[in-house]
Scaffold this active site. Structure first.
Site, PDB file in Angstrom:
ATOM      1  N   ASP A 184      43.495  32.155  34.916  1.00 62.80           N
ATOM      2  CA  ASP A 184      42.283  31.345  34.993  1.00 62.80           C
ATOM      3  C   ASP A 184      41.829  30.971  33.582  1.00 62.80           C
ATOM      4  OD1 ASP A 184      40.164  30.726  37.320  1.00 62.80           O
ATOM      5  OD2 ASP A 184      39.080  31.111  35.449  1.00 62.80           O
ATOM      6  N   ASN A 192      34.210  20.898  30.508  1.00 61.56           N
ATOM      7  CA  ASN A 192      33.780  19.737  31.294  1.00 61.56           C
ATOM      8  C   ASN A 192      32.359  19.317  30.929  1.00 61.56           C
ATOM      9  OD1 ASN A 192      36.063  19.138  32.844  1.00 61.56           O
ATOM     10  ND2 ASN A 192      35.603  20.783  34.303  1.00 61.56           N
ATOM     11  N   HIS A 197      34.963  15.199  32.106  1.00 61.62           N
ATOM     12  CA  HIS A 197      36.097  15.602  32.954  1.00 61.62           C
ATOM     13  C   HIS A 197      37.448  15.117  32.441  1.00 61.62           C
ATOM     14  CE1 HIS A 197      34.019  17.705  36.180  1.00 61.62           C
ATOM     15  NE2 HIS A 197      33.007  16.889  35.927  1.00 61.62           N
ATOM     16  N   GLU A 227      40.562  25.323  37.755  1.00 65.53           N
ATOM     17  CA  GLU A 227      41.210  25.825  36.536  1.00 65.53           C
ATOM     18  C   GLU A 227      42.033  27.067  36.838  1.00 65.53           C
ATOM     19  OE1 GLU A 227      38.008  25.928  37.355  1.00 65.53           O
ATOM     20  OE2 GLU A 227      36.887  27.453  36.227  1.00 65.53           O
TER      21      GLU A 227
END
Ligand SMILES: [Mg+2]
Length: 309
Positions: A184, A192, A197, A227
């Site tokens: 992760d 973001n 984005h 993610e």
């Protein structure tokens, strides 16, 4: 995804023991598609399976092997079976025609040849063949889209789960070792939020590329969503898996991702577990890897945590 059908690149194989018939048919069809020929059944079978033409025009009466025998063999071979066959016959014999159709012929052309009829029938079949091929391509593309994450080109969640399920079955049957890693990105939301984005997508793609570069062909790398990534390392004991995980960690954080001239620092956290025979479903293993991932996050991120048992 629509493409116009173009039959001009199609290839036709004319099979006839009479050179004169070959010559006439070839000249009638020379503007329709590209044409090659065989003067006997045996040679036709060799050419059909080596060149896979889009259409075969097949004479019935030939000394070495008659047309009915030739078409039977063509239809028996899964590689040549889809190729449409038009019979070329001099006698419009109903019984003969029925036999041919039963054996898989798609149409008939009778001698003497009427050029415009021959061209029309051949064009029809080439169009149908081109449609069938386009449909095949489309299905392959749909299958690819259904199993691929469009942003990164990695296996998507569905494909990754299927792959792990197969590996688990293999372990149950043959034994062996495999590792499952959940990976992760750390503080991805901040990327973001700060840069937008597009920057986030660039980071995801960069991570996918860096990690892919570290993996072996036998490993499976997927993006499960957002993610969150996952790696299945087949044939890998836990100690070796942990080394791989540390290598992945370094490959991601080594350099910032450059986006629009900005340097974006990226780190990941990894939770790893052994995939074991007897895990039953992959969810048990995924839950262990997830638990290890949480421990890694709790422990300060940018680290690997292993939950072996
Ligand atoms: Mg003949």
């Amino acid at each position: 995804m629509h493409r116009d059908l173009d039959i001009s690149t199609s290839r036709i194989l004319i099979v006839d023991d009479a050179r004169e018939n070959v010559r006439i048919l070839a000249s009638i069809l020379k503007d329709v598609a590209s044409v090659s020929f065989s003067l006997g059944g045996q040679d036709a079978l060799v050419k059909a399976s080596s060149t896979l033409p889009d259409l075969i025009l097949l004479d019935i009466e030939m000394p070495d092997m008659n047309g009915h025998e030739v078409i039977t063999r063509i239809k028996d071979d899964p590689r040549t079976a889809p190729i449409p066959v038009i019979f070329v016959t001099s006698h419009a014999d109903v019984e003969d025609e029925e036999t041919g159709l039963r054996l898989g012929a798609i149409d008939y052309i009778t001698k003497p040849f009427n050029p415009s009829i021959v061209r029309a029938r051949v064009r029809n079949q080439l169009m149908l063949r081109a449609y069938a091929k386009q449909l095949e391509d489309l299905n392959i593309e749909l299958e690819r889209l259904a199993t691929t994450d469009s942003l990164t080109g990695l296996a998507n969640r569905r494909a990754f789960r299927e792959r792990v399920t197969l590996e688990l079955r293999r372990l149950d049957r043959y034994g062996g070792e495999a590792c499952l890693m959940m990976m992760d990105l750390d503080h991805f939301k901040a990327v973001n939020d700060s840069y937008g984005h597009d920057a986030g997508d660039a980071v995801l793609r960069a991570v996918a590329q860096r990690v892919s570069g570290q993996l072996r062909e036998t490993d499976t790398f997927g993006r499960l969503g957002g993610e969150e990534f996952a790696v299945l390392a087949a044939g890998t004991p836990v100690e070796q898996g942990a080394m791989v995980a540390h290598r992945l960690l370094s490959s991601v954080r080594e350099q910032p991702v450059i986006w629009n001239g900005l340097e974006i620092a990226v780190t990941t956290s990894i939770g790893m577990t052994a995939l074991r025979a007897g895990d039953g479903s992959i969810d048990a293993a995924l839950a262990r890897a997830d638990q290890a991932l949480y421990a890694s996050k709790d422990g300060g991120r940018n680290r690997v945590e292993v939950l072996a048992a």
